[in-house]
Design a protein around this motif. Structure first.
Motif, PDB file in Angstrom:
ATOM      1  N   TYR A 174      -6.617   1.912  23.315  1.00  0.00           N
ATOM      2  CA  TYR A 174      -5.828   0.677  23.424  1.00  0.00           C
ATOM      3  C   TYR A 174      -6.623  -0.513  22.895  1.00  0.00           C
ATOM      4  O   TYR A 174      -6.118  -1.302  22.095  1.00  0.00           O
ATOM      5  CB  TYR A 174      -5.447   0.468  24.889  1.00  0.00           C
ATOM      6  CG  TYR A 174      -4.908  -0.898  25.226  1.00  0.00           C
ATOM      7  CD1 TYR A 174      -3.624  -1.273  24.830  1.00  0.00           C
ATOM      8  CD2 TYR A 174      -5.657  -1.810  25.959  1.00  0.00           C
ATOM      9  CE1 TYR A 174      -3.118  -2.522  25.140  1.00  0.00           C
ATOM     10  CE2 TYR A 174      -5.155  -3.056  26.280  1.00  0.00           C
ATOM     11  CZ  TYR A 174      -3.881  -3.406  25.861  1.00  0.00           C
ATOM     12  OH  TYR A 174      -3.385  -4.656  26.182  1.00  0.00           O
ATOM     13  N   ALA A 228      -7.814   6.575  26.828  1.00  0.00           N
ATOM     14  CA  ALA A 228      -6.631   5.745  26.576  1.00  0.00           C
ATOM     15  C   ALA A 228      -6.986   4.265  26.517  1.00  0.00           C
ATOM     16  O   ALA A 228      -6.467   3.528  25.673  1.00  0.00           O
ATOM     17  CB  ALA A 228      -5.573   6.001  27.654  1.00  0.00           C
ATOM     18  N   GLU A 238     -10.153  -3.008  29.164  1.00  0.00           N
ATOM     19  CA  GLU A 238      -8.701  -3.202  29.170  1.00  0.00           C
ATOM     20  C   GLU A 238      -8.367  -4.697  29.119  1.00  0.00           C
ATOM     21  O   GLU A 238      -7.464  -5.118  28.393  1.00  0.00           O
ATOM     22  CB  GLU A 238      -8.071  -2.553  30.401  1.00  0.00           C
ATOM     23  CG  GLU A 238      -6.556  -2.653  30.386  1.00  0.00           C
ATOM     24  CD  GLU A 238      -5.892  -1.917  31.526  1.00  0.00           C
ATOM     25  OE1 GLU A 238      -4.672  -2.095  31.692  1.00  0.00           O
ATOM     26  OE2 GLU A 238      -6.572  -1.158  32.261  1.00  0.00           O
ATOM     27  N   ALA A 280      -1.661   3.856  27.389  1.00  0.00           N
ATOM     28  CA  ALA A 280      -0.793   4.931  27.866  1.00  0.00           C
ATOM     29  C   ALA A 280      -1.154   5.355  29.290  1.00  0.00           C
ATOM     30  O   ALA A 280      -0.300   5.757  30.065  1.00  0.00           O
ATOM     31  CB  ALA A 280      -0.892   6.118  26.919  1.00  0.00           C
ATOM     32  N   SER A 281      -2.434   5.264  29.631  1.00  0.00           N
ATOM     33  CA  SER A 281      -2.916   5.571  30.980  1.00  0.00           C
ATOM     34  C   SER A 281      -4.193   4.784  31.191  1.00  0.00           C
ATOM     35  O   SER A 281      -4.633   4.052  30.308  1.00  0.00           O
ATOM     36  CB  SER A 281      -3.170   7.075  31.135  1.00  0.00           C
ATOM     37  OG  SER A 281      -4.294   7.463  30.362  1.00  0.00           O
ATOM     38  N   ARG A 282      -4.789   4.943  32.335  1.00  0.00           N
ATOM     39  CA  ARG A 282      -6.030   4.216  32.627  1.00  0.00           C
ATOM     40  C   ARG A 282      -7.254   5.110  32.448  1.00  0.00           C
ATOM     41  O   ARG A 282      -8.321   4.812  32.970  1.00  0.00           O
ATOM     42  CB  ARG A 282      -5.995   3.638  34.049  1.00  0.00           C
ATOM     43  CG  ARG A 282      -4.887   2.612  34.309  1.00  0.00           C
ATOM     44  CD  ARG A 282      -5.038   1.415  33.398  1.00  0.00           C
ATOM     45  NE  ARG A 282      -4.185   0.289  33.711  1.00  0.00           N
ATOM     46  CZ  ARG A 282      -2.991   0.055  33.191  1.00  0.00           C
ATOM     47  NH1 ARG A 282      -2.463   0.887  32.334  1.00  0.00           N
ATOM     48  NH2 ARG A 282      -2.314  -1.026  33.522  1.00  0.00           N
ATOM     49  N   THR A 283      -7.114   6.192  31.698  1.00  0.00           N
ATOM     50  CA  THR A 283      -8.268   7.040  31.416  1.00  0.00           C
ATOM     51  C   THR A 283      -9.169   6.328  30.415  1.00  0.00           C
ATOM     52  O   THR A 283      -8.699   5.487  29.638  1.00  0.00           O
ATOM     53  CB  THR A 283      -7.839   8.389  30.821  1.00  0.00           C
ATOM     54  OG1 THR A 283      -7.235   8.149  29.545  1.00  0.00           O
ATOM     55  CG2 THR A 283      -6.878   9.130  31.742  1.00  0.00           C
ATOM     56  N   GLU A 330       0.729  -1.827  26.515  1.00  0.00           N
ATOM     57  CA  GLU A 330      -0.411  -1.469  27.360  1.00  0.00           C
ATOM     58  C   GLU A 330      -0.918  -0.067  27.057  1.00  0.00           C
ATOM     59  O   GLU A 330      -0.245   0.705  26.378  1.00  0.00           O
ATOM     60  CB  GLU A 330       0.028  -1.563  28.818  1.00  0.00           C
ATOM     61  CG  GLU A 330       0.405  -2.969  29.224  1.00  0.00           C
ATOM     62  CD  GLU A 330       0.787  -3.069  30.684  1.00  0.00           C
ATOM     63  OE1 GLU A 330       0.681  -2.064  31.405  1.00  0.00           O
ATOM     64  OE2 GLU A 330       1.186  -4.157  31.097  1.00  0.00           O
TER      65      GLU A 330
END
Length: 150
Positions: free
Chosen positions: A80, A76, A46, A70-73, A68
């Protein structure tokens, strides 16, 4: 090869290293902090996506046109990162190496990076540094080494 294609080749190689090093790790391993700093492999990916967005969008173009994850999975965050790399490649292709930044980077690098050439060299450096961290994290997680494409 031109200077621009050579720089892009090295940037892409470092990005591919990041992804190859982490290939096959499950969510538990990707979200496990193995360093005293608390960084996780997924957090590093990330961060690298944020660096791509910052340097190519904020600094080179002076604007941000993608946000950013969409989620911290894992899915995703990896999506990203790949999206930020694609957008960086588009900006890189459309901008001369000698073009001065339209935006600013806060801190000491602001005075040192005066054109797209400096930006791409810095992103290569940043990506390579963190690929090394990820090499060590992978070894600590499951003992695997030498997983980059080079």
């Amino acid at each position: 090869m031109t200077e621009k294609s050579t720089l892009l080749m090295f940037l892409r190689a470092q990005r591919e290293s990041v992804l190859a090093i982490l290939d096959g790790l499950g969510e538990e391993a990707l979200t496990t902090a193995v360093f005293p700093s608390g960084w996780t492999p997924l957090g590093m990916v990330e961060h690298l996506g944020d660096a791509e967005r910052h340097w190519f969008q904020e600094v080179v173009t002076g604007r941000v046109d993608s946000g950013e994850p969409a989620s911290r999975t894992p899915a995703a965050v990896f999506a990203y990162y790949r999206a930020q790399c694609r957008r960086s490649d588009e900006i890189f292709a459309a901008t001369p190496l000698s073009a001065p930044p339209r935006g600013m980077h806060p801190g000491p690098l602001a005075d040192e990076i005066t054109d797209l050439r400096g930006v791409v060299l810095h992103v290569i450096e940043e990506t390579a540094r963190h690929a090394g961290h990820l090499d060590v994290a992978r070894e600590l997680l499951d003992g695997r080494t030498g997983l980059g494409p080079r």
